[in-house]
Design a protein around this motif. Structure first.
Motif, PDB file in Angstrom:
ATOM      1  N   TRP A  80      44.885  42.066  40.544  1.00 44.47           N
ATOM      2  CA  TRP A  80      46.258  42.061  41.060  1.00 44.47           C
ATOM      3  C   TRP A  80      46.935  43.346  40.606  1.00 44.47           C
ATOM      4  CZ3 TRP A  80      49.241  38.092  43.543  1.00 44.47           C
ATOM      5  CH2 TRP A  80      48.509  36.954  43.881  1.00 44.47           C
ATOM      6  N   PHE A  81      47.285  44.200  41.564  1.00 41.71           N
ATOM      7  CA  PHE A  81      47.939  45.468  41.261  1.00 41.71           C
ATOM      8  C   PHE A  81      49.436  45.363  41.567  1.00 41.71           C
ATOM      9  CE2 PHE A  81      43.558  46.700  42.282  1.00 41.71           C
ATOM     10  CZ  PHE A  81      43.256  47.542  41.229  1.00 41.71           C
ATOM     11  N   LEU A  82      50.233  46.061  40.781  1.00 42.96           N
ATOM     12  CA  LEU A  82      51.652  46.225  41.071  1.00 42.96           C
ATOM     13  C   LEU A  82      51.880  47.631  41.594  1.00 42.96           C
ATOM     14  CD1 LEU A  82      53.281  44.624  37.875  1.00 42.96           C
ATOM     15  CD2 LEU A  82      52.789  43.532  40.080  1.00 42.96           C
ATOM     16  N   GLU A  94      55.184  38.616  41.253  1.00 47.04           N
ATOM     17  CA  GLU A  94      53.759  38.896  41.439  1.00 47.04           C
ATOM     18  C   GLU A  94      52.954  38.418  40.229  1.00 47.04           C
ATOM     19  OE1 GLU A  94      51.754  40.586  43.831  1.00 47.04           O
ATOM     20  OE2 GLU A  94      53.430  40.163  45.178  1.00 47.04           O
ATOM     21  N   ALA A  95      53.467  38.685  39.021  1.00 44.24           N
ATOM     22  CA  ALA A  95      52.756  38.313  37.802  1.00 44.24           C
ATOM     23  C   ALA A  95      52.604  36.802  37.695  1.00 44.24           C
ATOM     24  CB  ALA A  95      53.484  38.865  36.583  1.00 44.24           C
ATOM     25  N   ARG A  96      53.645  36.084  38.069  1.00 47.81           N
ATOM     26  CA  ARG A  96      53.582  34.619  38.009  1.00 47.81           C
ATOM     27  C   ARG A  96      52.553  34.077  38.995  1.00 47.81           C
ATOM     28  NH1 ARG A  96      60.108  33.466  37.414  1.00 47.81           N
ATOM     29  NH2 ARG A  96      60.137  33.449  35.121  1.00 47.81           N
ATOM     30  N   GLU A  97      52.488  34.673  40.169  1.00 49.89           N
ATOM     31  CA  GLU A  97      51.507  34.223  41.158  1.00 49.89           C
ATOM     32  C   GLU A  97      50.087  34.564  40.719  1.00 49.89           C
ATOM     33  OE1 GLU A  97      50.497  34.645  45.940  1.00 49.89           O
ATOM     34  OE2 GLU A  97      52.235  35.668  45.083  1.00 49.89           O
ATOM     35  N   ALA A  98      49.948  35.738  40.080  1.00 48.74           N
ATOM     36  CA  ALA A  98      48.622  36.175  39.639  1.00 48.74           C
ATOM     37  C   ALA A  98      48.124  35.352  38.463  1.00 48.74           C
ATOM     38  CB  ALA A  98      48.661  37.658  39.259  1.00 48.74           C
ATOM     39  N   LEU A 103      49.143  43.581  34.064  1.00 50.85           N
ATOM     40  CA  LEU A 103      48.817  43.993  35.431  1.00 50.85           C
ATOM     41  C   LEU A 103      48.907  45.516  35.543  1.00 50.85           C
ATOM     42  CD1 LEU A 103      50.708  41.147  35.745  1.00 50.85           C
ATOM     43  CD2 LEU A 103      49.749  41.386  38.015  1.00 50.85           C
ATOM     44  N   PRO A 104      47.883  46.150  36.143  1.00 47.73           N
ATOM     45  CA  PRO A 104      47.907  47.601  36.336  1.00 47.73           C
ATOM     46  C   PRO A 104      48.916  48.000  37.403  1.00 47.73           C
ATOM     47  CG  PRO A 104      45.959  46.654  37.342  1.00 47.73           C
ATOM     48  CD  PRO A 104      46.625  45.535  36.607  1.00 47.73           C
ATOM     49  N   HIS A 118      53.086  44.619  30.736  1.00 49.00           N
ATOM     50  CA  HIS A 118      52.851  43.313  30.137  1.00 49.00           C
ATOM     51  C   HIS A 118      53.901  42.341  30.633  1.00 49.00           C
ATOM     52  CE1 HIS A 118      52.020  40.191  27.191  1.00 49.00           C
ATOM     53  NE2 HIS A 118      50.976  40.879  26.769  1.00 49.00           N
ATOM     54  N   LEU A 119      53.490  41.123  30.925  1.00 49.84           N
ATOM     55  CA  LEU A 119      54.419  40.113  31.429  1.00 49.84           C
ATOM     56  C   LEU A 119      55.598  39.925  30.477  1.00 49.84           C
ATOM     57  CD1 LEU A 119      55.167  37.906  33.453  1.00 49.84           C
ATOM     58  CD2 LEU A 119      53.678  36.339  32.184  1.00 49.84           C
TER      59      LEU A 119
END
Length: 278
Positions: A80-82, A94-98, A103-104, A118-119
């Motif tokens: 999962w990329f941001l 996005e982080a919550r879904e991943a 995340l890079p 970092h989340l």
């Protein structure tokens, strides 16, 4: 299991490193990766600072140390990329879904990773409209051919928790975390009372060959593939479809589900031997 024994392998590795440095008279960071596996095994055998559990853990780690990052990484198709232009609020969604904590962050291409976030940093930030690029942390890059044990040593020494795995052309092959490396080295601990795979055992199609053998007790033959799904694709000679299967020894591997074109889930079932003709 890997998380439970991770402190032990760290303590054992640190004790082994200190002992090695004292005997060899070298600095803690000088030439550590130049020691051969045979020399490390010898050091483990004679080092009285290690208790039996730690000695067993290090022995397992050395047995798996020849694997490369290409074999254990999360391939880029599964990462999962941001995007660098995202806001903090968008990145949190996005982080919550991943379901990942790190995340890079990319800048236009998956081959152009500018860092990671970092989340925790996202959730603690009080400016949801802030560009995520402002929270980016440095991300390490490692070649896909680097051995797992050497990568673990380097990442711990430099205090990195995530790295981009780079292929021979300089592109992004995948992502690996410190946890991935520890789990690869430690694996799932089994004892002599463990049974062979259950009558219906499901595994992830992206499971690498070493982990598949560790989990099921069945070694897939070597070939131009690194995962269970890759094995099925090679045997079938085409892209697998749900319901396709292949037989290996006394077991049948059946494709249960696909994620796009890749094999997502595989069922492992025993195959009854054909009775002899009367």
């Amino acid at each position: 299991m890997a998380r439970a024994v991770a402190p032990a392998i760290v303590r054992a590795a640190d004790a082994l490193t200190r002992w090695t440095n004292r005997v060899l008279g070298v600095e803690a960071t000088a030439g550590r990766e130049q020691i051969t596996e045979a020399e490390l095994r010898e050091l483990v055998a004679v080092n009285t600072a290690l208790d039996p559990d730690e000695r067993h853990i290090i022995s397992k780690a050395l047995a798996r140390s020849t694997a490369t990052l290409r074999e254990v990484m999360v391939p880029r198709t599964e990462v999962w990329f941001l995007e660098v232009g995202m806001t903090v609020a968008e990145a949190v969604a996005e982080a919550r879904e991943a379901g990942h904590t790190r995340l890079p962050i990319t800048d236009g291409s998956h081959d152009d990773i500018v860092g990671f976030v970092h989340l925790r940093d996202l959730l603690w930030d009080e400016q949801p409209g802030r560009p995520v690029r402002e929270l980016a942390r440095e991300i390490k890059r490692l070649p896909a051919s680097k051995p797992v044990l050497a990568a673990l040593s380097e990442m711990r020494r430099e205090r990195h928790t995530i790295a981009v795995v780079v292929d021979e052309y300089g592109g992004t092959a995948g992502i690996v975390t410190l946890e991935d490396l520890i789990e690869e080295l430690v694996g799932e601990i089994h004892d002599e009372y463990d049974e062979t795979p259950a009558a219906s055992d499901e595994v992830d199609g992206m499971l690498n060959l070493a982990d598949f053998a560790e989990r099921t007790g069945i070694a897939l033959p070597e070939g131009p593939y690194e995962t269970v799904g890759g094995f099925l694709m090679s045997v079938l000679g085409r892209l697998p479809a749900a319901g396709d299967s292949a037989t290996l020894e006394a077991y049948r591997l059946t494709v249960l589900a696909l994620d796009g074109r890749r094999v997502a889930r595989v069922r492992l079932t025993p195959v009854d031997p054909t009775p002899d003709a009367a």
